[in-house]
Structure formats: structure tokens, C-alpha cells
Design an enzyme around this catalytic site. Structure first.
Site: not given
Ligand code: XLS
Ligand code: CA
Ligand code: CA
Length: 437
Positions: A99, A102, A230, A266, A269, A294, A305, A307, A337
Site C-alpha cells: 500500500h 507502507d 479484493e 484471499e 476472507h 492472497d 481476520d 492472516d 498476505d
Molecule cells: C485486509 C486486506 C488488505 C488488502 C490490501 O484485510 O487483506 O490487506 O489485501 O489492501
Molecule cells: Ca486478511
Molecule cells: Ca488481502
């Protein structure tokens, strides 16, 4: 300067190796179904989780102090660039993703923010040239800054919408400058909490307007990245507009945007939406919308979430099975991700976690290739639908059948016979394949 001094380049050592800092399954040069593993998987490092995250959670402060944290502001941003390329080189990962916020600190004004971005983008560009590394995708963060409290493309405040447009314009310029293969839109705050204060239809119209402007501007500047949306069902808002693949595709269709976008799916998600990752990938693929992945996993005992790095072999296998079925990931890739847990705070954990993810995906790819080449699932599925190959089934598929002809058939076809779907048996076959490769 080296940020990972004690770590050498990670090599493929194969299954017998007990070296934690080596690949057991990911051999970038191994050819599988006509392509190398590197070409199939197109791994990417997620900048935010690897170089920005520090282990903060709602109950405690940072647990991770990295080499670049000795600096501040733009100096820290520059150090992170150096760390990113050292990290990618040592892990032999070809792509990265970020992003805007970042890579460079936000300034007091839009002008200052854009100036900071220009400094870092130039540095990234130099490093990409000398290392051969590529940008899988970039995006702009239109959710963290308090100005986006009511959304960005779906805000109730036209001034915020204008700011979002300006930020998006810069994001597209950055993507073009760095030759991004894709550009991602994740609608962090594009959703709502309650209809009591929300005009849902108007917000969605506005979101579509922003996407149309983005397409127009990308065309104007000659930025030919694949645009990706996404989906995510919740978090941060209660009702995220891009709930899942199917919802997102219907939005794109309604607003005449479908030919300009694909989906970045993702795993975590998908879980939050009550789907498997493979369901989301198949939904995209059968609609010609599979863009990129992702890679991560959630925790079914938690429900938010999380991750986590992907290590579930059933999921990586079925994911890669879907990708092979769709003919490959195209311009997309497998972007980690994923973040190391708060307790995994040593720099070495960043390597161990990526190795775990890469090996799990390589393992999944090998198993998926076996499933595909030996038509293990295809034969099961083909056999299951064989009644549509002849007789009344063939007439239905060819379009010859009418309700009257179906009635005529049904009247004399008594009793109807069904067969077992045999899922328990098939699950065991899947386990056998995974542990045979
Ligand atoms: C957040 C998302 C984010 C996207 C990019 O949950 O995964 O990180 O991948 O903005
Ligand atoms: Ca996520
Ligand atoms: Ca993501």
C-alpha cells in the site's frame, strides 16, 4: 547494510533435509505440467506484514523490534526498502506488494505525502532494476487515516471522496512507474454499519464512479496493469460491499465494469464469508474473473481476520488444483498476505514463516498436479454427471428438451434411482495423494 546478517540464501535441499532454513518442497526450477514451480506460484512478499507490522494488538504494544526501527520517517522508509530487497533475494521470491502508506510516511498535506512517495518510489525502482524483482501489485490505503471514517469511494463527504480520488490517481502513477503487474482495490471502509444513516444505493453508485475514473486515468497514462478487486465480507465495517466473489462480480456487472476487472481472492476472507478458498476461486474462474491470490489462513476457533501463514496442506492442494483447472494464475500470483504471530518476534521468524508458506504451496502444487494429471477428481466428477451424456440428459444439455418432453420421460421413468456421492471415500483419496508426493 544487512538487516538479516545471520541468514544466508535459502536453498532447496529436498525432503530429507532437517535444516529449518531450507526448502523441502519449493524447488523453483522443478517443472510441473510444463511450467517451473516459480512460474506456477509467482510468490510475493506483502510489505505491510513483513516490514511494517510490529506485533501490536489491542491489548499490548510492539513485540518486534527490527533493524530498520533504529531510524525514523523517510530514513526508516529507505531502510525498509533495503530490507525488502535483501529479504526477497535471500528467499528467492520474485514479487512484492504494498500500500502507498507502507512504503512512505504520510505528510501533513497531500503534496508532502506525494513528495515522500516520489523519493521512495525512485529508490524502489533502482532496486528493482538491479535485482530483477517485480511488483505483483500496489494499492492505496484509504482506510487507516481518520479522514476515511465514513469510507472513501462510499463516504458521505464529497471532500473525502475528492481526496480519495487524488490518492488513487497517485497510486496509479506509482504503479505505472514501477511496472506493477496488477493494481488492487480492497474496500477497507467501503461498507456500512447501519441503514439508519446510510444511502446504500447512492454509495455503490459513487464507488462505481470512482472505478470508472480509475479506468479512464489508467488508459490516459498508459498503465496497463490488471485491475483487481479484493472481496471481504466484514472487518472493518459490518457490511462490506465486496462481500465475496459472487457479490463483487454482480456489482461489476451492474455498473458495466466486468471487462475491466478480475478478483484478488484471499483465503482468510473466504473463511470469514463462510466459504472455502476453493469455492471463491471456482466462483471467480467460472466467470472468467480469477486474477490473483492472497495466501494466508484464518483460525476457525477465532473468527476474525488473523492472516496466518498458510500451512494447511488440504487447502493449499485444493487451491492449486483450482488454479491448474483455471489454466494458471496469469498475471496474478501467490501473495503472502500473512503475518507472523505476536510471539514469533525474531527476525528469523519472518524467514521461517515464508519458508512454511512456500513449502506448503509447493507441496500443494505437486499434489494438485497429481490430481490433475491422473484425472483423479475429474473422473469422479465426470462419472457423477454421466446421466447428462446420453438419453434425456443429452437432450437437456443440447437444448432440445422442453417441459413437455421432460414430463413425457418422467411419466414412464419410475422409480428414479440415485447414487451415493461418496465424499468420505474421496477425502481419504485426497489424503493419500497429498502424502504420496
Ligand atoms: C485486509 C486486506 C488488505 C488488502 C490490501 O484485510 O487483506 O490487506 O489485501 O489492501
Ligand atoms: Ca486478511
Ligand atoms: Ca488481502
Amino acid at each position: 547494510m544487512s538487516y538479516f546478517k545471520n541468514i544466508n540464501t535459502i536453498q532447496f535441499e529436498g525432503k530429507g533435509s532437517d535444516n529449518p532454513l531450507a526448502f523441502k518442497h519449493y524447488d523453483p526450477n522443478q517443472v510441473i505440467m510444463g511450467k517451473t514451480m516459480e512460474e506456477h506460484l509467482r510468490f510475493a512478499v506483502a510489505y505491510w506484514h513483513t516490514f511494517n507490522a510490529n506485533g501490536t494488538d489491542p491489548f499490548g504494544s510492539a513485540t518486534m523490534v527490527r533493524g530498520w526501527d533504529q531510524y525514523n520517517g523517510l530514513d526508516r522508509a529507505k531502510a525498509r526498502v533495503e530490507a525488502n530487497f535483501e529479504f526477497m533475494n535471500k528467499l528467492n521470491i520474485p514479487f512484492y506488494a504494498f500500500h502507498d502508506v507502507d512504503i512512505a510516511p504520510e505528510g501533513e498535506t497531500l503534496q508532502e505525502t506525494n513528495k515522500n512517495l516520489d523519493v521512495i518510489v525512485a529508490l524502489l525502482k533502482d532496486n528493482m532494476k538491479s535485482s530483477g524483482k517485480k511488483l505483483l501489485w500496489n494499492t492505496v490505503n484509504m482506510f487507516s487515516n481518520p479522514r476515511f471514517v465514513h469510507g472513501a469511494g462510499t463516504t458521505c463527504n464529497a471532500d473525502v471522496y475528492a481526496y480519495a480520488g487524488a490518492q488513487l490517481k497517485k497510486g496509479l502513477e506509482v504503479g505505472k512507474e514501477l511496472g506493477a503487474e496488477n493494481y488492487v482495490f480492497w474496500g477497507g471502509r467501503e461498507g456500512y454499519e447501519t441503514l439508519l444513516n446510510t444511502d446504500m444505493g447512492f454509495e455503490l453508485d459513487n464507488l462505481a464512479r470512482l472505478y470508472h475514473m480509475a479506468i479512464a486515468y489508467a488508459n490516459e497514462i498508459g498503465f496497463d496493469a490488471q485491475f483487481l478487486i479484493e472481496p471481504k465480507p466484514k472487518e472493518p465495517t459490518k457490511h462490506q460491499y465486496d462481500y465475496d466473489a459472487a457479490t463483487t462480480i454482480s456489482f461489476l456487472q451492474k455498473y458495466g465494469l466486468k471487462d475491466h476487472f478480475k478478483l484478488n481472492l484471499e483465503a482468510n476472507h473466504a473463511t470469514l464469508a463462510g466459504h472455502t478458498f476453493e469455492h471463491e476461486i471456482r466462483t471467480a474462474a467460472i466467470n472468467g474473473m480469477l486474477g490473483s491470490l492472497d495466501a494466508n489462513q484464518g483460525d476457525l476457533l477465532l473468527g476474525w481476520d488473523t492472516d496466518e501463514f498458510p500451512t494447511d496442506l488440504y487447502s493449499t492442494t485444493l487451491t492449486m488444483f483450482e488454479v491448474l483447472k483455471a489454466g494458471g494464475i496469469g498475471r496474478g500470483g501467490v501473495n503472502f498476505d500473512a503475518k507472523v504471530r505476536r510471539g514469533s518476534f525474531e527476525a528469523e521468524d519472518l524467514f521461517l514463516a515464508h519458508i512454511a508458506g512456500m513449502d506448503s504451496f509447493a507441496w500443494g502444487l505437486k499434489a494438485a498436479a497429481k490430481l490433475t494429471e491422473e484425472k483423479i477428481l475429474d473422473n469422479i466428477v465426470d462419472n457423477r454427471y454421466r446421466s447428462f451424456k446420453e438419453g434425456i440428459g443429452a437432450e437437456i444439455v443440447s437444448g432440445k428438451a422442453t417441459l413437455a418432453s421432460l414430463e413425457q420421460y418422467a411419466l414412464q421413468n419410475n422409480p428414479i434411482k440415485n447414487e451415493s456421492g461418496r465424499q468420505e471415500r474421496i477425502r481419504l483419496i485426497l489424503s493419500e495423494v497429498i502424502f504420496s508426493v
